[in-house]
Write a protein that holds these residues in place. Structure first.
Motif, short mmCIF file in Angstrom:
data_model
loop_
_atom_site.label_atom_id
_atom_site.label_comp_id
_atom_site.label_asym_id
_atom_site.label_seq_id
_atom_site.Cartn_x
_atom_site.Cartn_y
_atom_site.Cartn_z
N HIS A 54 0.30 -0.92 -0.21
CA HIS A 54 -0.91 -1.30 0.27
C HIS A 54 -0.59 -2.11 1.08
O HIS A 54 0.43 -3.06 1.09
CB HIS A 54 -0.77 -3.22 -0.38
CG HIS A 54 -2.55 -3.89 -0.57
ND1 HIS A 54 -2.60 -5.21 0.71
CD2 HIS A 54 -3.84 -3.32 -0.57
CE1 HIS A 54 -3.20 -4.90 0.66
NE2 HIS A 54 -4.17 -3.97 0.56
N VAL A 55 -0.62 -1.36 2.50
CA VAL A 55 -0.79 -2.25 3.77
C VAL A 55 -1.98 -2.53 3.85
O VAL A 55 -2.93 -2.23 4.90
CB VAL A 55 0.08 -0.76 4.22
CG1 VAL A 55 0.41 -1.17 5.99
CG2 VAL A 55 1.15 0.22 3.72
N PHE A 56 -1.29 -4.02 4.83
CA PHE A 56 -2.52 -3.92 5.84
C PHE A 56 -1.65 -4.69 7.44
O PHE A 56 -0.38 -5.06 7.29
CB PHE A 56 -2.18 -5.86 5.35
CG PHE A 56 -3.32 -6.83 6.45
CD1 PHE A 56 -5.00 -6.81 6.43
CD2 PHE A 56 -2.73 -7.42 7.38
CE1 PHE A 56 -4.99 -7.08 8.08
CE2 PHE A 56 -3.23 -8.60 8.19
CZ PHE A 56 -4.94 -8.21 8.83
N LYS A 57 -2.43 -4.34 8.32
CA LYS A 57 -1.77 -3.91 9.74
C LYS A 57 -2.74 -5.19 11.34
O LYS A 57 -3.80 -4.58 10.51
CB LYS A 57 -1.30 -2.80 10.16
CG LYS A 57 -0.97 -2.57 11.75
CD LYS A 57 -0.19 -1.33 11.50
CE LYS A 57 0.25 -0.53 13.23
NZ LYS A 57 0.55 0.76 13.59
N ALA A 71 10.35 2.47 6.19
CA ALA A 71 10.17 0.95 6.22
C ALA A 71 9.10 1.05 5.00
O ALA A 71 10.03 0.21 4.16
CB ALA A 71 9.59 0.53 7.10
N ILE A 72 8.52 1.56 4.50
CA ILE A 72 7.28 1.68 3.00
C ILE A 72 8.16 1.69 2.64
O ILE A 72 8.75 1.31 1.62
CB ILE A 72 5.94 2.03 3.50
CG1 ILE A 72 5.24 1.36 4.86
CG2 ILE A 72 6.16 2.45 2.44
CD1 ILE A 72 4.37 2.38 4.68
N LYS A 73 9.28 2.80 2.72
CA LYS A 73 10.53 3.61 1.05
C LYS A 73 11.01 2.19 0.49
O LYS A 73 11.56 2.26 -0.68
CB LYS A 73 10.71 5.25 1.36
CG LYS A 73 9.92 5.88 1.40
CD LYS A 73 10.39 7.35 1.92
CE LYS A 73 9.87 8.45 1.55
NZ LYS A 73 10.53 9.39 1.79
N ARG A 74 11.44 1.75 2.27
CA ARG A 74 12.45 0.90 1.33
C ARG A 74 12.15 -0.25 0.80
O ARG A 74 12.51 -0.74 -0.29
CB ARG A 74 13.51 0.28 3.27
CG ARG A 74 14.26 1.59 2.90
CD ARG A 74 14.84 0.98 4.98
NE ARG A 74 15.91 1.38 5.62
CZ ARG A 74 15.90 1.21 6.49
NH1 ARG A 74 16.07 0.53 7.50
NH2 ARG A 74 16.61 2.58 7.39
N ASN A 134 2.93 -4.05 0.46
CA ASN A 134 3.00 -5.03 -0.48
C ASN A 134 3.50 -6.31 -1.05
O ASN A 134 3.86 -6.45 -1.51
CB ASN A 134 4.18 -4.12 -2.27
CG ASN A 134 3.13 -2.93 -2.45
OD1 ASN A 134 1.94 -1.85 -1.94
ND2 ASN A 134 4.05 -1.54 -3.25
N GLY A 135 2.71 -7.20 -0.05
CA GLY A 135 2.90 -8.50 0.60
C GLY A 135 4.36 -8.39 0.76
O GLY A 135 4.63 -9.99 1.42
N ALA A 136 5.48 -7.66 1.38
CA ALA A 136 6.38 -7.93 2.64
C ALA A 136 6.07 -7.61 3.73
O ALA A 136 5.38 -7.06 4.24
CB ALA A 136 7.51 -7.00 1.92
N ALA A 137 5.90 -9.07 4.15
CA ALA A 137 6.45 -9.20 5.62
C ALA A 137 7.27 -8.64 6.47
O ALA A 137 8.22 -8.92 6.41
CB ALA A 137 5.75 -10.81 6.77
N ILE A 138 6.76 -7.57 7.66
CA ILE A 138 7.64 -7.53 8.45
C ILE A 138 7.29 -7.07 9.76
O ILE A 138 5.54 -7.29 9.62
CB ILE A 138 7.91 -5.76 8.11
CG1 ILE A 138 7.11 -4.42 8.25
CG2 ILE A 138 8.95 -5.55 6.62
CD1 ILE A 138 7.15 -3.40 8.41
N MET A 139 7.24 -7.11 11.29
CA MET A 139 7.49 -6.92 12.30
C MET A 139 7.69 -5.61 12.89
O MET A 139 8.57 -5.89 12.93
CB MET A 139 7.69 -8.38 13.03
CG MET A 139 6.64 -9.46 12.48
SD MET A 139 7.64 -10.96 13.25
CE MET A 139 9.43 -11.14 12.72
N THR A 140 6.71 -5.63 14.30
CA THR A 140 7.75 -3.79 14.40
C THR A 140 7.04 -3.75 15.68
O THR A 140 5.94 -4.95 16.16
CB THR A 140 7.09 -2.87 14.04
OG1 THR A 140 4.75 -2.56 14.37
CG2 THR A 140 7.14 -2.61 11.92
#
Length: 93
Positions: A20-23, A80-83, A43-49
């Motif tokens: 699940h990805v929200f951008k 990033a998603i795979k990690r 999947n609920g993990a927050a990252i910035m790009t």
């Protein structure tokens, strides 16, 4: 339906995993480069790009320096998603 696709195609294939990805993204220009800052939840993990694009390599390198991004890894979304979902190891610190 989307749920049928996930169940019948994604979950049925042993090498695929739904994520699940929200951008939320913001665009601007830095040193004549198209630049995007994005906040993602994977999947609920927050990252910035940050993405910096141009046909001029020197402009990209200068924009990268101006933004203070020199110490960050250049990583695509798929990796990033795979990690995050555990299909690839996280980078060593």
């Amino acid at each position: 339906t989307l749920q049928q696709f996930i169940d019948e195609v994604i979950r049925a294939h042993k090498d695929l995993v739904p994520a699940h990805v929200f951008k939320r993204r913001y665009g601007f220009t830095v040193n004549n480069c198209i630049t995007e800052y994005a906040e993602l939840l994977i999947n609920g993990a927050a990252i910035m790009t940050v993405a910096v694009e141009s046909t001029e390599v020197d402009d990209i390198l200068k924009a990268r320096e101006m933004l203070g991004l020199g110490e960050y890894e250049n990583c695509n979304y798929l990796r990033a998603i795979k990690r995050i979902i555990g299909m690839e190891p996280m980078p060593k610190a």
